[in-house]
Design an enzyme around this catalytic site. Structure first.
Site, short mmCIF file in Angstrom:
data_model
loop_
_atom_site.label_atom_id
_atom_site.label_comp_id
_atom_site.label_asym_id
_atom_site.label_seq_id
_atom_site.Cartn_x
_atom_site.Cartn_y
_atom_site.Cartn_z
N LYS A 51 -52.81 -57.76 70.76
CA LYS A 51 -52.06 -58.50 69.65
C LYS A 51 -51.66 -57.63 68.77
CE LYS A 51 -54.07 -62.97 71.07
NZ LYS A 51 -55.19 -63.83 71.01
N GLN A 95 -59.48 -66.13 66.96
CA GLN A 95 -59.82 -65.52 68.09
C GLN A 95 -60.76 -66.57 68.89
OE1 GLN A 95 -57.72 -63.22 70.25
NE2 GLN A 95 -58.96 -64.04 71.90
N ASP A 118 -51.25 -70.69 66.53
CA ASP A 118 -51.26 -71.13 67.71
C ASP A 118 -51.05 -72.37 68.16
OD1 ASP A 118 -52.84 -69.24 69.14
OD2 ASP A 118 -54.79 -69.36 68.53
#
Ligand code: NAP
Length: 282
Positions: A51, A95, A118
């Site tokens: 990422k 994460q 997200d």
């Protein structure tokens, strides 16, 4: 029957990343993404590294916070609050999965919805259900929808079956398909006669986490098949939830694993970060 089209997620994701890089170059704000990694899960470390690399290639500044597996929820919360208040940070990503016994659900709700790239806060999930386009849409379903649209623009009236009903993927995917006027069936572990249900799908999306569960005989000839599953087989190779070899020759189009939905997830994370940065400026 015609040939099965391979949906090249790598190529679609690359084009999206290039578009974003060009867009970022023309912005007078530098988008910033903060990633919080708790513990030392090797797979998570690889994801975070990828990422950060993808951010750099696209002109997005990344911020990283690494906490030990023993970190408390209060300590993680403090990191989230600091990024919430940091004006250079437009997107915050916690994460997952978190080490036991940390509760991701509670922590995620502390991320400012406008920085929740997200798309997992209740505000963003609620906006998706309400059809309010101002929210941030979870990355993997967003990417899966782009792949469907890459082969079929008009989804109206099509029967879509989504296997899996997680908050991360199955539920938002079903909402995105509903918003495109599909007739949507959400299948899960209690669904009766899953092969028969799948067989009715013009669009079949599999997100279960069971290697090659969906067989060729479950697929309606000509259907668009999106395979979200990532399963590691003995020997280390990756496979999806769909038996790819069987599906080829039946499906009209199918995503491979790897190289299908996977690359879209990071590309959509970058897209959400750029969107969040543009909105923060206005
Ligand atoms: P999850 O939270 O474990 O959800 C799995 C879903 O599958 C659940 O809704 C479960 O039903 C359903 N299920 C389990 N066994 C089933 C069966 N035998 N028949 C029908 N449904 C069944 O997983 P997830 O986070 O949604 O992820 C699913 C898969 O996608 C995993 O392989 C994951 O690695 C992959 N994934 C990939 C990406 C990517 O970037 N490509 C991103 C996210 C996830 P119940 O609700 O009834 O338990």
């Amino acid at each position: 029957m015609g040939e099965t089209q391979n949906i090249d997620g790598k190529a679609v994701a690359k084009a999206l990343r290039e578009d974003l890089a060009a867009e970022v170059a023309g912005l007078d704000v530098r988008p910033g993404l903060a990633v919080i990694l708790v513990g030392d899960d090797p797979a998570s470390q690889v994801y975070v590294r990828n990422k950060i690399k993808a951010c750099a290639a696209c002109g997005i500044k990344s911020f990283e916070s690494r906490l030990p597996a023993q970190a408390t929820e209060a300590e993680i919360m403090a990191e989230i609050e600091a990024f919430n208040d940091n004006k250079d940070v437009h997107g915050i990503l916690l994460q997952l999965p978190l080490p036991y016994p940390l509760n991701a659900d509670t922590l995620i709700q502390h991320i400012k919805p406008e920085k929740d790239v997200d798309g997992l806060t209740f505000i963003n999930q609620g906006k998706l259900i309400a059809g309010d386009k101002s929210g941030l849409v979870p990355c993997t379903p967003q990417g899966a929808m782009m792949l469907i649209k890459s082969v079929e623009q008009d989804l109206s009236g099509k029967h879509a079956v989504v296997i899996g009903r997680s908050l991360l993927f199955g539920k938002p995917m079903a909402q995105l398909l509903l918003a495109e006027n599909c007739t949507v069936t959400s299948a899960h572990s209690r669904t009766r006669d899953l092969p028969e249900v799948c067989k009715q799908a013009d669009i079949l999306v599999a997100a279960v986490g069971r290697a090659e569960m969906v067989q060729g005989a479950w697929i309606k000839p000509g259907a668009i098949v999106i395979d979200v599953g990532i399963n590691r087989q003995e020997g280390g190779t990756l496979c999806g939830d769909v038996d790819y070899d069987q599906a080829r020759g039946v499906a009209g189009a199918i995503t491979p694993v790897p190289g299908g939905v996977g690359p879209m997830t990071i590309a959509c994370l970058l897209k959400n970060t750029v969107e969040a940065a543009k909105k923060a400026k206005n």
